[in-house]
Design a protein around this motif. Structure first.
Motif, PDB file in Angstrom:
ATOM      1  N   TYR A 504     -34.247   5.508 -48.395  1.00 43.71           N
ATOM      2  CA  TYR A 504     -34.187   5.932 -46.987  1.00 43.71           C
ATOM      3  C   TYR A 504     -32.768   6.187 -46.516  1.00 43.71           C
ATOM      4  CZ  TYR A 504     -34.518   5.792 -41.910  1.00 43.71           C
ATOM      5  OH  TYR A 504     -34.395   6.089 -40.576  1.00 43.71           O
ATOM      6  N   THR A 505     -31.868   5.236 -46.733  1.00 37.53           N
ATOM      7  CA  THR A 505     -30.493   5.381 -46.242  1.00 37.53           C
ATOM      8  C   THR A 505     -29.801   6.559 -46.908  1.00 37.53           C
ATOM      9  OG1 THR A 505     -30.385   2.990 -45.910  1.00 37.53           O
ATOM     10  CG2 THR A 505     -28.310   4.191 -45.884  1.00 37.53           C
ATOM     11  N   ALA A 506     -30.011   6.711 -48.207  1.00 40.47           N
ATOM     12  CA  ALA A 506     -29.405   7.835 -48.921  1.00 40.47           C
ATOM     13  C   ALA A 506     -29.943   9.167 -48.404  1.00 40.47           C
ATOM     14  CB  ALA A 506     -29.677   7.701 -50.417  1.00 40.47           C
ATOM     15  N   GLN A 507     -31.228   9.183 -48.066  1.00 42.72           N
ATOM     16  CA  GLN A 507     -31.803  10.411 -47.509  1.00 42.72           C
ATOM     17  C   GLN A 507     -31.141  10.763 -46.179  1.00 42.72           C
ATOM     18  OE1 GLN A 507     -35.960   9.488 -47.306  1.00 42.72           O
ATOM     19  NE2 GLN A 507     -36.223   9.441 -49.526  1.00 42.72           N
ATOM     20  N   GLN A 508     -30.928   9.742 -45.333  1.00 49.42           N
ATOM     21  CA  GLN A 508     -30.266   9.987 -44.059  1.00 49.42           C
ATOM     22  C   GLN A 508     -28.835  10.468 -44.270  1.00 49.42           C
ATOM     23  OE1 GLN A 508     -32.117   9.701 -41.118  1.00 49.42           O
ATOM     24  NE2 GLN A 508     -33.646   9.509 -42.731  1.00 49.42           N
ATOM     25  N   TYR A 509     -28.148   9.876 -45.214  1.00 49.57           N
ATOM     26  CA  TYR A 509     -26.767  10.266 -45.513  1.00 49.57           C
ATOM     27  C   TYR A 509     -26.721  11.709 -46.015  1.00 49.57           C
ATOM     28  CZ  TYR A 509     -22.241  10.389 -47.922  1.00 49.57           C
ATOM     29  OH  TYR A 509     -20.993  10.753 -48.356  1.00 49.57           O
ATOM     30  N   ASP A 510     -27.609  12.042 -46.959  1.00 46.31           N
ATOM     31  CA  ASP A 510     -27.617  13.401 -47.508  1.00 46.31           C
ATOM     32  C   ASP A 510     -27.998  14.423 -46.450  1.00 46.31           C
ATOM     33  OD1 ASP A 510     -26.847  12.533 -49.999  1.00 46.31           O
ATOM     34  OD2 ASP A 510     -28.885  12.408 -50.805  1.00 46.31           O
ATOM     35  N   THR A 511     -28.948  14.057 -45.595  1.00 45.58           N
ATOM     36  CA  THR A 511     -29.349  14.961 -44.509  1.00 45.58           C
ATOM     37  C   THR A 511     -28.173  15.232 -43.576  1.00 45.58           C
ATOM     38  OG1 THR A 511     -31.643  14.206 -44.584  1.00 45.58           O
ATOM     39  CG2 THR A 511     -30.912  15.273 -42.556  1.00 45.58           C
ATOM     40  N   GLN A 512     -27.425  14.189 -43.259  1.00 48.32           N
ATOM     41  CA  GLN A 512     -26.260  14.330 -42.379  1.00 48.32           C
ATOM     42  C   GLN A 512     -25.211  15.241 -43.011  1.00 48.32           C
ATOM     43  OE1 GLN A 512     -24.612  10.568 -40.986  1.00 48.32           O
ATOM     44  NE2 GLN A 512     -22.564  11.406 -41.210  1.00 48.32           N
ATOM     45  N   GLN A 513     -24.944  15.038 -44.298  1.00 45.71           N
ATOM     46  CA  GLN A 513     -23.953  15.865 -44.983  1.00 45.71           C
ATOM     47  C   GLN A 513     -24.416  17.317 -45.077  1.00 45.71           C
ATOM     48  OE1 GLN A 513     -20.863  14.631 -46.013  1.00 45.71           O
ATOM     49  NE2 GLN A 513     -21.616  12.899 -44.808  1.00 45.71           N
TER      50      GLN A 513
END
Length: 704
Positions: A504-513
């Motif tokens: 989940y957190t990695a998905q949010q990070y990648d989405t932000q980038q």
């Protein structure tokens, strides 16, 4: 037109009316059926090539049948959980095994370090749809049987249920609110009985056609639709169709007052407003299609869906509305009666006074308005687009959010949403050690054959293992995203491990980038599209550049105001990563609409009266209708606020406020004052830039 046989002049409008009535009757129901082909599975809208997406695909091999976890959390009201309560919780959830919707055996309950709470995981089928609330109800009932405790359900399954609940009834509720707002505004502004209903009917027909086309494409997996795209489509079509209809209806009123013949007036109205309407629609449609350059699937989904809606809105405006106006004639404006003087009547009143102010001190007007907008824009960097925390996703309190907060109070912040590492089985121990040694990671363990981390030999699939790393910080926090960044550095450094990090957190990070990358690509593309359309429409270079610059300034000013309102009035700590891009595409493309409506009329008047008088006549003639269109569009987008999701509330505010700011300040004061101050040179390099100064200065606004 007068030489055309009478029957022919009636036949074409009648045929068009019958065709649209058929479209409305046949395709209208599709406006309420898009939910059947919509998906609210957020995993389907991740960046295509991001590391977290690769993990999502790789971890499917480790899942014994795809599942969605429901995390049950119990608290003992401040007391410590007893062994008897722990045993009872495990036994109670175990009774769920084998029930419809439940996959495998629920995990045993385990107690938090502080001893005041316990949690367990129940795996559910991912495709339960409308059955999900029922299954979660059974889980809640079983969890609630533990004496002396309070139970709540967190995790993806609970969030999915709350999200579906937020979009429940979106078709009827959103459409009703939007149409009611538009109808009320039209009745108050135009004081006509029939015209508002005709315009609303045309917008509904356009929406029905658009939804039918989108439904057919989504059903064949050509486009993707989720609740957000579905809601935006409805608002976009209603707002755009109403805006275009108001412009054409106002032009028809002018032509009818001069010509008298309803059929000729309808044809003339279409001919004279066609360029402005199609150019405006093209800016919005092509601006939306620019979203296809995005690496986020939901952005790409909105592009073609929104463009389809705009095309249908234009089609309805240029065919259905003229047909009805040609048949109704003056009756469309009843009880008002268009008179020959109405051709310039809109120049009286408030817009005459606005034109007088612009004419009297153009430089003072545009400098002062530009300074105010610049002051607002100075706050735009304060708008954080790092994502919305889980406890702010829903505007109203949601059960899943409260449960997640309870979970975070007693277990590591990332409990229930671990970072997922996929690595080579031969390097499992080294990768696990590297993960555990990462700052911000509470624990890490390989997933065993039981489907849980630790407690046995790691499950090896195709030579790879899955390692779950629980983060110390809440999964939706900036600290967790920083931890994921450090975690990736650590596990990537393990030789020959081929480790990748998702969750989940990695998905949010990648989405932000990815969203940040999208803005750097899509914003210039949209500006270039708008500039090209304006150059072709106005046949000059300087005026289009000025218009693009003013709408850009308006967008930054809107973001500045939004940053203040979101933080200090609405209590949002940030926005979804896609909000600035959505706001830009809608606000800039739609904001240019009003400048197109204004400047196309200004150019028409300039050809006959010169630049200065052309600007004043264009402003006074179009002032009322453009302002009405802006208010209508702002009201329709504001209707998105009935859906209790932070993303849509933020989009609604940005577009509604920005449209009003553009309509009342940029289009009414800044643009006219700029063009008057620059004079004929504003039309460079067209022939209008070389007009005689004597021709340009002959009358005062009172003579318009």
């Amino acid at each position: 037109m007068r030489n055309t046989p009478r029957w022919a002049r009636w036949l074409v409008p009648l045929v068009l009316l019958v065709v649209w009535l058929g479209v409305g009757g046949t395709l209208g129901p599709y406006a309420g059926k898009l939910g059947e082909v919509a998906t609210n599975d957020q995993a389907a809208f991740l960046p295509q090539d991001a590391e977290s997406t690769q993990v999502l695909e790789a971890r499917e091999a480790f899942d014994q049948g795809e599942t969605v976890p429901a995390i049950v959390v119990w608290t003992a009201g401040g007391d410590r959980v007893t062994e008897a309560q722990q045993a009872e919780a495990t036994k109670s959830l175990a009774s769920l095994a084998g029930r419809p919707g439940v996959v495998g055996q629920p995990s045993p309950a385990f107690v938090s370090e502080d001893g005041e709470a316990m949690q367990a995981v129940v795996q559910l089928k991912p495709d339960l749809g409308e059955e999900l609330p029922t299954v979660l109800g059974e889980v809640d009932e079983a969890a609630g049987a533990v004496a002396g405790t309070e139970a709540a359900i967190a995790g993806p399954a609970a969030s999915q249920a709350d999200l579906s609940d937020a979009f429940a009834g979106i078709d009827g509720l959103l459409l009703s609110v939007a149409l009611a707002a538009v109808l009320l505004i039209l009745l108050l502004v135009y004081r006509s009985v029939l015209l508002p209903f005709v315009i609303i009917l045309g917008a509904v027909f356009a929406l029905g056609l658009a939804c039918a086309v989108v439904y057919a494409l989504a059903d064949r997996d050509v486009v993707r639709v989720d609740g957000q795209v579905q809601g935006i489509l409805s608002i976009l079509v209603i707002g755009a169709a109403t805006d275009y209809a108001l412009l054409l209806a106002a032009r028809f009123k002018e032509e009818l007052a001069v010509r008298g013949d309803r059929a000729a007036a309808a044809l003339a109205a279409v001919r004279r407003s066609f360029g402005a309407i199609t150019a405006s629609a093209a800016t919005v449609a092509l601006g939306l299609l620019a979203l296809l350059a995005s690496d986020l699937t939901n952005n790409r989904a909105l592009g073609p869906v929104g463009a389809i809606g705009i095309v249908c809105a234009v089609l309805s405006t240029l065919t259905f509305l003229p047909a009805v106006l040609a048949l109704l004639g003056r009756a469309a404006y009843w009880p008002a009666k268009p008179k020959p003087s109405d051709a310039t009547a809109e120049g009286h009143g408030v817009w005459r006074r606005v034109a007088a102010v612009v004419d009297r001190s153009p430089r003072k007007v545009w400098v002062s308005t530009a300074l105010v907008l610049t002051a607002f824009a100075a706050f735009s960097p304060a708008l954080s687009s790092k994502g919305v925390p889980l406890d702010e996703i829903f505007v109203n309190d949601a059960p899943s959010v409260a449960a997640q907060q309870t979970l975070g109070e007693h277990f590591p912040g990332g409990s229930g949403n671990p970072a997922v590492i996929i690595a080579d089985a031969a390097r499992a121990e080294q990768v696990t050690a590297a993960a555990e040694g990462t700052e911000g990671v509470a624990s890490a363990a390989a997933v065993s054959a039981s489907g849980r981390p630790g407690g046995g030999e790691p499950l090896v699939v195709d030579g790879r293992v899955r390692i779950d790393a629980t983060l110390e910080a809440a999964a939706d926090s900036d600290a967790a995203k920083d931890t994921v960044e450090r975690l990736r550095e650590q596990v990537h450094a393990v030789p020959d491990a081929g480790a990748i990090v998702g969750g989940y957190t990695a998905q949010q990070y990648d989405t932000q980038q990815t969203a940040s990358r999208d803005r750097t690509i899509i914003v210039p593309v949209v500006l270039a599209i708008i500039l090209l359309i304006l150059v072709m429409l106005l046949r000059s270079l300087l005026v289009p550049v000025l218009l693009v610059a003013t709408v850009g300034l308006n967008f930054l000013a809107t973001l500045g105001v939004s940053a203040l309102v979101f933080e200090h009035l609405l209590g949002f700590s940030g926005t979804d990563a896609s909000v600035p891009l959505y706001g830009f595409v809608f606000l800039v493309a739609l904001g240019v609409d009003y400048n197109i409506f204004l400047m196309s009329r200004v150019r028409e008047e300039t050809l006959a009266h010169g630049t200065r008088l052309g600007v004043l006549r264009g402003l006074t003639t179009t002032g009322g209708v453009i302002t009405s269109a802006g208010v209508v569009l702002a009201a329709t987008f504001a209707a998105l606020m009935v859906i209790p999701l932070a993303f849509l509330v933020q989009i609604a505010f940005i577009v509604a406020f920005g449209v009003l700011l553009d309509t009342l300040v940029v289009r009414s004061l800044l643009v006219p004052a700029l063009v008057v101050d620059i004079g004929p040179k504003a039309w460079w390099p067209s022939a209008l830039a070389r007009e005689s100064r004597t021709r340009a200065a002959g009358k005062t606004p009172a003579e318009v």
